[in-house]
Design a protein around this motif. Structure first.
Motif, mmCIF file in Angstrom:
data_model
loop_
_atom_site.group_PDB
_atom_site.id
_atom_site.type_symbol
_atom_site.label_atom_id
_atom_site.label_comp_id
_atom_site.label_asym_id
_atom_site.label_seq_id
_atom_site.Cartn_x
_atom_site.Cartn_y
_atom_site.Cartn_z
ATOM 1 N N ARG A 119 0.798 -1.225 0.000
ATOM 2 C CA ARG A 119 0.000 0.000 0.000
ATOM 3 C C ARG A 119 0.830 1.274 0.000
ATOM 4 O O ARG A 119 0.287 2.375 0.103
ATOM 5 N N VAL A 120 2.130 1.142 -0.108
ATOM 6 C CA VAL A 120 3.032 2.301 -0.042
ATOM 7 C C VAL A 120 4.123 2.122 -1.085
ATOM 8 O O VAL A 120 4.527 0.998 -1.389
ATOM 9 N N SER A 121 4.606 3.234 -1.641
ATOM 10 C CA SER A 121 5.696 3.185 -2.609
ATOM 11 C C SER A 121 6.696 4.302 -2.332
ATOM 12 O O SER A 121 6.331 5.369 -1.825
ATOM 13 N N TYR A 122 7.965 4.040 -2.676
ATOM 14 C CA TYR A 122 8.977 5.076 -2.685
ATOM 15 C C TYR A 122 9.084 5.622 -4.107
ATOM 16 O O TYR A 122 9.112 4.859 -5.082
ATOM 17 N N GLY A 123 9.148 6.931 -4.227
ATOM 18 C CA GLY A 123 9.284 7.554 -5.527
ATOM 19 C C GLY A 123 10.377 8.601 -5.521
ATOM 20 O O GLY A 123 10.660 9.224 -4.496
ATOM 21 N N LEU A 124 11.007 8.791 -6.677
ATOM 22 C CA LEU A 124 12.041 9.806 -6.832
ATOM 23 C C LEU A 124 11.461 10.966 -7.629
ATOM 24 O O LEU A 124 10.936 10.771 -8.728
ATOM 25 N N VAL A 125 11.538 12.164 -7.065
ATOM 26 C CA VAL A 125 11.085 13.362 -7.778
ATOM 27 C C VAL A 125 12.073 13.604 -8.917
ATOM 28 O O VAL A 125 13.268 13.814 -8.688
ATOM 29 N N MET A 126 11.589 13.559 -10.147
ATOM 30 C CA MET A 126 12.467 13.627 -11.309
ATOM 31 C C MET A 126 12.709 15.048 -11.793
ATOM 32 O O MET A 126 13.772 15.377 -12.299
ATOM 33 N N ASP A 127 11.706 15.888 -11.693
ATOM 34 C CA ASP A 127 11.838 17.275 -12.133
ATOM 35 C C ASP A 127 10.734 18.063 -11.454
ATOM 36 O O ASP A 127 9.865 17.493 -10.798
#
Length: 382
Positions: A359-367
């Motif tokens: 139910r959770v994800s890690y994401g990288l802010v790309m721009d």
């Protein structure tokens, strides 16, 4: 529709047709670009495309090319026109130096790929735990024995030692059960400043963990950090384990979990979501001391594999509009007589998922055009 084709000339020259209708070339794209150290496939694609997450549409390999990541520093990307249409040609260098260019900056992700997990809080609460140390020590250090309760294991087995770090909750409660009118009665800025209530019994059981500044709402998961590894010497209750390594001193109350031999996928292929999950939000930052984050910072989203999200899924982030008084239509002297109007949401940037849990994800802010704040909504990238 993008026509995917690739030609391999003398094993070195790759040409792929790119049509503006699908890949949407930038109006200010360069005619050519020499790949540099520190580049990523995303940043390179951003020089040619208005939608950089579509780079797999450009470097779509034929069966003879197993890995589309094979672009190296010194290679030249040349944009030319063939039969009236644009094509992107890759001219590799004769002597390649260093490693292939990654899709995203992997150095930003490593702490979250190997040393961090997100699990169900009950799994942590009922996991085996460290209860004592050799020679009645107060903490454990590598090379010395530790004693663990409730561990069912055989000598020679290795276990990860973890410590809870964050509790993740939905943004402002289970909003799927609230009407838009009810949700509108609470300003997003008000919700975002609330701390998660913490059960003191839990704090004692889990090593005096304090929650990060997440939001009120339904508990989604708990983040734990892998802080060490131990090997079983003798079974029983308590069991005796040898502490092999640790990032910090091991304390009573630290939990044990099985070692994850395949913690992550090293390759990422950005793509739009198959369907947009309901009410997906940014619920936490990797560095909780920050009030806002930007490109190449890691955020936590309230969506995961059970919502159809996988590695490479790319979303656009939109900051909810603030509520402001309409002083023109309502010129009363008292603030409470003003009619408040919710401003439109504002686009702030893109985020690419690089590790998913239920139910959770890690994401990288790309721009981004603006800093990303907690509570930012996810939408299909455009």
């Amino acid at each position: 529709m993008i026509r995917k084709s690739i030609g391999l000339l003398a094993g070195m020259l790759v040409t792929v047709a790119v049509y503006a209708a699908g890949a949407q070339l930038r109006t200010d794209h360069p005619d050519n670009y020499t790949v540099r150290r520190g580049d990523t496939l995303w940043s390179i694609s951003a020089r040619f495309l208005s939608k950089p997450w579509l780079w797999p549409e450009i470097w779509q390999a034929n069966p003879q090319v197993r890995n589309p990541h094979l672009i190296y520093p010194g290679d030249v990307l040349d944009l030319s026109f063939v039969n009236g249409g644009p094509s992107l040609r890759l001219e590799p260098t004769a002597h390649r130096e260093g490693e292939a260019i990654p899709a995203v900056p992997l150095d930003k992700l490593k702490p979250f790929l190997k040393d961090t997990r997100v699990v169900d809080p009950d799994e942590v609460k009922h996991a085996p735990y460290v209860m004592g140390f050799e020679e009645a020590g107060l903490t454990g250090t590598p090379g010395r024995n530790i004693y663990v309760r409730n561990l069912n294991a055989q000598p020679g087995q290795r276990w990860a030692i973890v410590r809870p770090t964050h509790v993740f909750r939905t943004y402002g409660g289970d909003e799927s059960q609230q009407s838009d009118e009810m949700a509108a009665n609470v300003a997003d800025s008000d919700v975002a400043t609330q701390e998660t209530p913490w059960n003191e019994e839990w704090a004692t059981d889990l090593g005096n963990v304090t929650p990060n500044h997440t939001f009120r709402g339904k508990t989604l998961a708990m983040e734990v950090a892998v802080i060490g590894e131990a090997e079983v010497l003798r079974g029983g209750d308590p069991s005796t384990l040898l502490l092999l390594n640790s990032l910090m001193e091991i304390r009573a109350g630290d939990r044990l979990m099985p070692i994850d031999d395949n913690p992550y996928d090293p390759f990422y292929y950005p793509h739009p979501p198959k369907s947009l999950p309901d009410n997906g939000r940014v619920i936490a930052y990797a560095q909780e001391r920050l009030n806002q984050v930007g490109p190449y910072d890691v955020v936590v989203l309230s969506v995961g594999s059970k919502d159809g999200v996988d590695n490479g899924t790319t979303f656009s982030l939109w900051q909810p509009g603030e509520k402001v008084p309409d002083d023109v239509a309502h010129s009363s002297w008292t603030r409470y007589d003003h009619k408040f109007v919710k401003l439109p949401d504002e686009y702030v940037g893109h985020v690419m998922i690089f590790r998913t849990f239920d139910r959770v994800s890690y994401g990288l802010v790309m721009d981004g055009l603006k800093p990303v704040q907690k509570g930012a909504r996810i939408r299909t990238p455009e």
